[in-house]
Design a protein around this motif. Structure first.
Motif, PDB file in Angstrom:
ATOM      1  N   ALA A  89       0.829  -1.212   0.000  1.00 57.21           N
ATOM      2  CA  ALA A  89       0.000   0.000   0.000  1.00 57.21           C
ATOM      3  C   ALA A  89       0.862   1.260   0.000  1.00 57.21           C
ATOM      4  N   LEU A  90       1.932   1.267   0.780  1.00 57.17           N
ATOM      5  CA  LEU A  90       2.776   2.458   0.884  1.00 57.17           C
ATOM      6  C   LEU A  90       3.525   2.790  -0.408  1.00 57.17           C
ATOM      7  N   ARG A 113      -4.278  -6.564  13.966  1.00 56.88           N
ATOM      8  CA  ARG A 113      -3.135  -5.642  13.891  1.00 56.88           C
ATOM      9  C   ARG A 113      -2.829  -5.278  12.438  1.00 56.88           C
ATOM     10  N   THR A 114      -2.899  -6.261  11.555  1.00 56.62           N
ATOM     11  CA  THR A 114      -2.649  -5.996  10.133  1.00 56.62           C
ATOM     12  C   THR A 114      -3.700  -5.065   9.566  1.00 56.62           C
ATOM     13  N   LEU A 115      -4.961  -5.297   9.908  1.00 60.95           N
ATOM     14  CA  LEU A 115      -6.036  -4.417   9.439  1.00 60.95           C
ATOM     15  C   LEU A 115      -5.880  -3.002   9.967  1.00 60.95           C
ATOM     16  N   ARG A 116      -5.505  -2.873  11.241  1.00 60.22           N
ATOM     17  CA  ARG A 116      -5.272  -1.535  11.813  1.00 60.22           C
ATOM     18  C   ARG A 116      -4.148  -0.829  11.054  1.00 60.22           C
ATOM     19  N   GLY A 117      -3.098  -1.544  10.758  1.00 61.90           N
ATOM     20  CA  GLY A 117      -1.985  -0.941  10.020  1.00 61.90           C
ATOM     21  C   GLY A 117      -2.395  -0.485   8.643  1.00 61.90           C
ATOM     22  N   LEU A 118      -3.220  -1.263   7.966  1.00 63.37           N
ATOM     23  CA  LEU A 118      -3.679  -0.887   6.635  1.00 63.37           C
ATOM     24  C   LEU A 118      -4.627   0.312   6.677  1.00 63.37           C
ATOM     25  N   ARG A 119      -5.422   0.391   7.727  1.00 63.69           N
ATOM     26  CA  ARG A 119      -6.352   1.525   7.845  1.00 63.69           C
ATOM     27  C   ARG A 119      -5.629   2.835   8.089  1.00 63.69           C
ATOM     28  N   THR A 120      -4.461   2.800   8.726  1.00 60.12           N
ATOM     29  CA  THR A 120      -3.733   4.035   9.025  1.00 60.12           C
ATOM     30  C   THR A 120      -3.037   4.582   7.777  1.00 60.12           C
ATOM     31  N   LEU A 121      -2.965   3.792   6.716  1.00 62.18           N
ATOM     32  CA  LEU A 121      -2.308   4.266   5.504  1.00 62.18           C
ATOM     33  C   LEU A 121      -3.199   5.237   4.856  1.00 62.18           C
TER      34      LEU A 121
END
Length: 125
Positions: free
Chosen positions: A74-75, A117-125
């Motif tokens: 994503a990044l 945790r993975t979903l939270r990380g993706l949402r912060t992008l």
């Protein structure tokens, strides 16, 4: 009398026309040589400047530390299949290490926490 043109008046190349097709970055490879689940957390082992000179690999190295494969994709705004192949190349070059995430004996709670945790990380992008 012909009108003078400035560089701003000349047609600019279309942004889409200068993009590289993803499969060219992987030399047509679609399967990584290293097992890389989407949720796997990565650790960079060296600095990005000490790594490969290809700009797409350098971009990946700059963002991959302590992030999942999905987050890196994503990044850098590249398809996840391409990122997995390129990350596997970086693992083989000794630039990146894959941290273990889920073991065969991992509990349901550990698996659920990893997904959240993975979903939270993706949402912060």
């Amino acid at each position: 009398m012909a009108a003078e043109t400035s560089p701003r008046d000349e047609p600019q190349p279309d942004a889409a026309a200068v993009r590289v097709r993803p499969f060219t970055l992987t030399s047509g490879r679609t399967t990584p040589r290293v097992d890389l689940p989407f949720e796997a957390t990565l650790r960079r082992l060296g600095s990005a400047s000490a790594g490969p000179v290809e700009s797409h690999l350098t971009r990946i190295l700059e963002v991959c530390d302590r992030r999942s494969v999905a987050e890196v994709s994503a990044l850098v705004a590249m398809p996840i299949g391409v990122v997995r192949v390129l990350l596997a190349d970086l693992v083989e070059l000794g630039q990146v290490r894959v941290q273990t995430t889920i073991q065969e004996d991992s509990s349901y709670d550990e698996r659920r926490e990893l997904i959240e945790r993975t979903l939270r990380g993706l949402r912060t992008l």
